[in-house]
Design a protein around this motif. Structure first.
Motif, PDB file in Angstrom:
ATOM      1  N   PRO A   7     -10.898   2.588   7.217  1.00  0.00           N
ATOM      2  CA  PRO A   7      -9.588   3.234   7.079  1.00  0.00           C
ATOM      3  C   PRO A   7      -9.570   4.534   7.892  1.00  0.00           C
ATOM      4  O   PRO A   7     -10.585   5.220   7.995  1.00  0.00           O
ATOM      5  CB  PRO A   7      -9.491   3.519   5.588  1.00  0.00           C
ATOM      6  CG  PRO A   7     -10.894   3.610   5.118  1.00  0.00           C
ATOM      7  CD  PRO A   7     -11.720   2.739   6.034  1.00  0.00           C
ATOM      8  N   VAL A   8      -8.442   4.827   8.484  1.00  0.00           N
ATOM      9  CA  VAL A   8      -8.309   6.043   9.287  1.00  0.00           C
ATOM     10  C   VAL A   8      -7.203   6.890   8.677  1.00  0.00           C
ATOM     11  O   VAL A   8      -6.078   6.424   8.487  1.00  0.00           O
ATOM     12  CB  VAL A   8      -8.003   5.713  10.761  1.00  0.00           C
ATOM     13  CG1 VAL A   8      -7.860   6.999  11.580  1.00  0.00           C
ATOM     14  CG2 VAL A   8      -9.088   4.829  11.355  1.00  0.00           C
ATOM     15  N   ALA A  22      -1.086   0.967   7.818  1.00  0.00           N
ATOM     16  CA  ALA A  22      -1.302   1.597   6.507  1.00  0.00           C
ATOM     17  C   ALA A  22      -0.742   0.715   5.400  1.00  0.00           C
ATOM     18  O   ALA A  22      -1.356   0.564   4.333  1.00  0.00           O
ATOM     19  CB  ALA A  22      -0.670   2.983   6.477  1.00  0.00           C
ATOM     20  N   GLN A  23       0.389   0.083   5.666  1.00  0.00           N
ATOM     21  CA  GLN A  23       1.011  -0.782   4.659  1.00  0.00           C
ATOM     22  C   GLN A  23       0.146  -2.023   4.366  1.00  0.00           C
ATOM     23  O   GLN A  23       0.026  -2.447   3.221  1.00  0.00           O
ATOM     24  CB  GLN A  23       2.411  -1.224   5.121  1.00  0.00           C
ATOM     25  CG  GLN A  23       3.419  -0.095   5.216  1.00  0.00           C
ATOM     26  CD  GLN A  23       3.215   0.765   6.485  1.00  0.00           C
ATOM     27  OE1 GLN A  23       2.666   0.313   7.492  1.00  0.00           O
ATOM     28  NE2 GLN A  23       3.634   2.022   6.393  1.00  0.00           N
ATOM     29  N   GLU A  24      -0.441  -2.600   5.403  1.00  0.00           N
ATOM     30  CA  GLU A  24      -1.326  -3.762   5.201  1.00  0.00           C
ATOM     31  C   GLU A  24      -2.558  -3.376   4.380  1.00  0.00           C
ATOM     32  O   GLU A  24      -3.003  -4.138   3.524  1.00  0.00           O
ATOM     33  CB  GLU A  24      -1.763  -4.346   6.547  1.00  0.00           C
ATOM     34  CG  GLU A  24      -0.659  -5.066   7.295  1.00  0.00           C
ATOM     35  CD  GLU A  24      -1.071  -5.467   8.697  1.00  0.00           C
ATOM     36  OE1 GLU A  24      -0.751  -6.612   9.078  1.00  0.00           O
ATOM     37  OE2 GLU A  24      -1.698  -4.658   9.419  1.00  0.00           O
ATOM     38  N   ILE A  25      -3.083  -2.198   4.645  1.00  0.00           N
ATOM     39  CA  ILE A  25      -4.247  -1.737   3.891  1.00  0.00           C
ATOM     40  C   ILE A  25      -3.857  -1.512   2.433  1.00  0.00           C
ATOM     41  O   ILE A  25      -4.570  -1.950   1.523  1.00  0.00           O
ATOM     42  CB  ILE A  25      -4.844  -0.457   4.514  1.00  0.00           C
ATOM     43  CG1 ILE A  25      -5.440  -0.767   5.888  1.00  0.00           C
ATOM     44  CG2 ILE A  25      -5.919   0.137   3.597  1.00  0.00           C
ATOM     45  CD1 ILE A  25      -5.906   0.441   6.660  1.00  0.00           C
ATOM     46  N   GLU A  26      -2.748  -0.840   2.204  1.00  0.00           N
ATOM     47  CA  GLU A  26      -2.297  -0.587   0.826  1.00  0.00           C
ATOM     48  C   GLU A  26      -2.096  -1.887   0.062  1.00  0.00           C
ATOM     49  O   GLU A  26      -2.428  -1.983  -1.122  1.00  0.00           O
ATOM     50  CB  GLU A  26      -0.998   0.228   0.843  1.00  0.00           C
ATOM     51  CG  GLU A  26      -1.209   1.662   1.281  1.00  0.00           C
ATOM     52  CD  GLU A  26       0.106   2.433   1.405  1.00  0.00           C
ATOM     53  OE1 GLU A  26       1.127   2.009   0.814  1.00  0.00           O
ATOM     54  OE2 GLU A  26       0.108   3.464   2.104  1.00  0.00           O
ATOM     55  N   LEU A  51      -7.473   2.175  -2.754  1.00  0.00           N
ATOM     56  CA  LEU A  51      -7.879   3.047  -1.656  1.00  0.00           C
ATOM     57  C   LEU A  51      -6.878   4.200  -1.582  1.00  0.00           C
ATOM     58  O   LEU A  51      -5.675   4.011  -1.770  1.00  0.00           O
ATOM     59  CB  LEU A  51      -7.881   2.260  -0.340  1.00  0.00           C
ATOM     60  CG  LEU A  51      -8.585   2.901   0.851  1.00  0.00           C
ATOM     61  CD1 LEU A  51     -10.081   3.053   0.558  1.00  0.00           C
ATOM     62  CD2 LEU A  51      -8.408   2.037   2.088  1.00  0.00           C
ATOM     63  N   ARG A  52      -7.355   5.389  -1.324  1.00  0.00           N
ATOM     64  CA  ARG A  52      -6.487   6.559  -1.231  1.00  0.00           C
ATOM     65  C   ARG A  52      -5.398   6.342  -0.180  1.00  0.00           C
ATOM     66  O   ARG A  52      -5.687   5.968   0.951  1.00  0.00           O
ATOM     67  CB  ARG A  52      -7.330   7.782  -0.870  1.00  0.00           C
ATOM     68  CG  ARG A  52      -6.578   9.093  -0.990  1.00  0.00           C
ATOM     69  CD  ARG A  52      -7.448  10.228  -0.592  1.00  0.00           C
ATOM     70  NE  ARG A  52      -7.782  10.004   0.825  1.00  0.00           N
ATOM     71  CZ  ARG A  52      -8.132  10.946   1.674  1.00  0.00           C
ATOM     72  NH1 ARG A  52      -8.259  12.163   1.275  1.00  0.00           N
ATOM     73  NH2 ARG A  52      -8.400  10.669   2.924  1.00  0.00           N
ATOM     74  N   LYS A  53      -4.171   6.581  -0.536  1.00  0.00           N
ATOM     75  CA  LYS A  53      -3.034   6.307   0.338  1.00  0.00           C
ATOM     76  C   LYS A  53      -2.547   7.542   1.096  1.00  0.00           C
ATOM     77  O   LYS A  53      -1.948   7.410   2.168  1.00  0.00           O
ATOM     78  CB  LYS A  53      -1.866   5.747  -0.481  1.00  0.00           C
ATOM     79  CG  LYS A  53      -2.186   4.439  -1.153  1.00  0.00           C
ATOM     80  CD  LYS A  53      -1.040   4.006  -2.057  1.00  0.00           C
ATOM     81  CE  LYS A  53      -1.444   2.779  -2.834  1.00  0.00           C
ATOM     82  NZ  LYS A  53      -0.511   2.426  -3.883  1.00  0.00           N
TER      83      LYS A  53
END
Length: 186
Positions: free
Chosen positions: A89-90, A125-129, A135-137
């Motif tokens: 994550p970045v 970011a949306q795919e990761i969420e 995971l911290r958003k």
């Protein structure tokens, strides 16, 4: 005079050296002071990495060498070594920007041209969420997924190498501590 090799240590490095040398016809004897794979190989991260960490320092030769070795293990030991997906994550204040990581991963994929593992993917970011709850958003900009190798039971890999070495003529001994080397002039 025949070629003789004495290997001290029965972890993955010693087992691999013994196997390779025995398959080349060298007279090999391996000694391990404890049980095979009882030290560093057993307590490792269980990862067979493709050298991604070398990329940051532009050590491209080491990256390529690591990728080739990883592929050999994936091909020769599919029952012990398999792909494992990672997510990087970045965030806004990450050490490396998302574009830098994407560029690095594109180079990594080029160096891994003959890999059996999937290449990297960019995630928003949306795919990761959506896919990684918890995971911290805050300040998440996106990320990268990539694959490396994993060997969850390295002792099996060590024993497979030792077995192959013995089949090729090597002699292997555990619970044999080497304390001194003596050279016989005869």
């Amino acid at each position: 005079m025949s070629n003789k090799l004495f290997v001290i240590g029965g972890g993955i490095n010693g087992a691999g050296i013994a196997r390779d040398a025995a398959l080349r016809g060298i007279d090999v004897t391996l000694f391990e002071q404890n049980d095979f794979c009882s030290g560093t190989s057993w307590a490792s991260s269980k990862l067979i990495h493709g050298g991604l960490r070398y990329l940051e320092h532009f050590e491209l030769r080491l990256v390529r060498e690591s990728l080739k070795e990883r592929e050999i293990l994936l091909r020769n030991y599919p029952q012990n070594v398999h792909g494992l997906r990672f997510l990087i994550p970045v965030y806004k204040h990450s050490q490396h920007h998302l574009t830098t990581i994407r560029t690095g991963m594109a180079i990594y994929d080029r160096l891994a041209f003959d890999t059996s593992l999937p290449h990297h993917e960019s995630w928003t970011a949306q795919e990761i969420e959506k896919n990684v709850p918890g995971l911290r958003k805050e300040a998440l900009q996106g990320g990268i997924t990539y694959y490396d190798g994993q060997c969850p039971f390295p002792e099996r890999l060590v024993l497979a190498n030792l077995h192959s070495a013995v089949e090729a003529g090597a002699k292997v001994f555990n619970y044999h501590r080497v304390e001194k080397l003596l050279k016989n002039e005869n």
